[in-house]
Design a protein around this motif. Structure first.
Motif, short mmCIF file in Angstrom:
data_model
loop_
_atom_site.label_atom_id
_atom_site.label_comp_id
_atom_site.label_asym_id
_atom_site.label_seq_id
_atom_site.Cartn_x
_atom_site.Cartn_y
_atom_site.Cartn_z
N GLY A 62 -9.07 10.83 -5.88
CA GLY A 62 -8.64 9.65 -6.62
C GLY A 62 -7.24 9.17 -6.28
O GLY A 62 -6.60 8.49 -7.10
N ARG A 63 -6.76 9.47 -5.09
CA ARG A 63 -5.43 9.01 -4.69
C ARG A 63 -5.47 7.53 -4.29
O ARG A 63 -6.52 6.97 -4.00
CB ARG A 63 -4.89 9.86 -3.55
N GLN A 64 -4.28 6.92 -4.26
CA GLN A 64 -4.19 5.49 -4.01
C GLN A 64 -3.69 5.13 -2.61
O GLN A 64 -3.96 4.04 -2.11
CB GLN A 64 -3.26 4.84 -5.05
N ARG A 65 -2.95 6.05 -1.99
CA ARG A 65 -2.40 5.75 -0.67
C ARG A 65 -2.20 7.04 0.11
O ARG A 65 -1.76 8.04 -0.44
CB ARG A 65 -1.07 5.00 -0.80
N PHE A 120 -9.49 9.64 -1.28
CA PHE A 120 -9.61 8.49 -2.17
C PHE A 120 -10.74 8.66 -3.18
O PHE A 120 -10.56 8.43 -4.37
CB PHE A 120 -9.87 7.21 -1.35
N ASN A 158 -3.77 2.18 2.40
CA ASN A 158 -4.05 1.95 0.99
C ASN A 158 -5.53 2.09 0.70
O ASN A 158 -6.38 1.80 1.56
CB ASN A 158 -3.59 0.54 0.58
N ARG A 159 -5.83 2.51 -0.49
CA ARG A 159 -7.21 2.71 -0.92
C ARG A 159 -8.05 1.44 -0.73
O ARG A 159 -9.17 1.49 -0.23
CB ARG A 159 -7.19 3.13 -2.40
N GLU A 160 -7.50 0.30 -1.10
CA GLU A 160 -8.24 -0.96 -1.01
C GLU A 160 -8.61 -1.27 0.44
O GLU A 160 -9.72 -1.74 0.73
CB GLU A 160 -7.42 -2.11 -1.60
N GLY A 187 0.37 8.32 -6.92
CA GLY A 187 -0.93 8.24 -6.24
C GLY A 187 -0.87 8.44 -4.75
O GLY A 187 -1.91 8.44 -4.08
N ASP A 188 0.33 8.66 -4.19
CA ASP A 188 0.43 8.95 -2.76
C ASP A 188 -0.05 10.37 -2.46
O ASP A 188 0.09 11.28 -3.29
CB ASP A 188 1.89 8.83 -2.29
N ARG A 217 5.30 6.69 -3.96
CA ARG A 217 4.66 5.99 -5.07
C ARG A 217 3.72 6.94 -5.82
O ARG A 217 3.18 7.87 -5.21
CB ARG A 217 3.83 4.82 -4.57
N THR A 221 -10.54 10.24 4.53
CA THR A 221 -10.13 9.25 3.54
C THR A 221 -11.12 9.17 2.38
O THR A 221 -10.72 8.93 1.24
CB THR A 221 -9.95 7.87 4.20
#
Length: 207
Positions: free
Chosen positions: A147-150, A143, A200-202, A110-111, A108, A139
């Motif tokens: 600024g990555r997402q996963r 992140f 995942n970032r969240e 942002g990985d 994906r 992490t």
């Protein structure tokens, strides 16, 4: 810690990430210097406990050469993680689209791929919670700074300790895959059966 310089003192490198952790000290992520850090890194990857890192049996100069080659790439990066002035881990990040793992899952936007090798414990033994701290700092860097997402990790399926460590940290297990052999003039990496896991970032920030 065995096979390590007592401290990182020469000359002070600018950290790409720095984080004060209560009860543990200040953790800095420094760009790896393939030559200056070769003794420390070779000492770590040569131990039986690091067999899954794939560098057992290599000489110091061979290890330095591998990281010197990596230093020329825009897609793969290596870092020395330092606690106060003591080296404590080797961190590698990579763009999954430029890595063999991309043949095994749908990448994906942002990985980011990550490998983390912890230094052996010193004479005083390990400190409870230290592994979790290092993963949290890692992490925070990928992140918060990059600024990555996963994050994707691909430990060897036989490395049950590493797999369990990632799952405890909040990673979700993905499929078991076979990473294909790479046989190029500059690098050879054997086939590896790996357990993919994702964070995942969240989820990381919620934790």
């Amino acid at each position: 810690m065995s096979d390590l310089p007592a401290a990182v003192t020469e000359p002070v490198r600018e950290a790409v990430h720095e984080q004060a952790v209560e009860g543990f000290g200040t953790v800095r992520v420094l760009r790896l210097d393939p030559e200056a850090d070769a003794e420390a890194v070779h000492g770590w990857v040569s131990q039986e406990r690091a067999a899954f890192w794939g560098m057992n049996g290599l000489t110091r100069d061979q290890v330095a050469g591998i990281y010197a080659h990596m230093d020329t790439l825009d897609t793969h990066h290596a870092f020395l993680v330092v606690r106060d002035t003591t080296p404590v881990a080797l961190l590698q990040t990579y763009d999954p689209e430029a890595d063999r793992v991309s043949e095994c899952y749908d990448v994906r936007p942002g990985d980011i791929g990550v490998h983390l090798l912890l230094a052996p414990a010193g004479p005083e033994g390990g400190q409870p919670g230290w592994t979790s701290v290092l993963l949290t700092v890692m992490t925070s860097y990928v992140f918060g700074v990059l600024g990555r997402q996963r994050v994707v990790v691909d430990p060897d399926v036989r490395n049950e300790k590493a797999v369990a460590r990632f799952l405890r940290q909040g990673f979700t297990a993905g499929p078991t895959v076979v990473l294909p052999e790479i046989d190029l003039p500059d690098v050879y990496i054997p086939e590896k059966k790996a357990q993919l896991a994702f964070l995942n970032r969240e989820v990381a920030f919620r934790a």
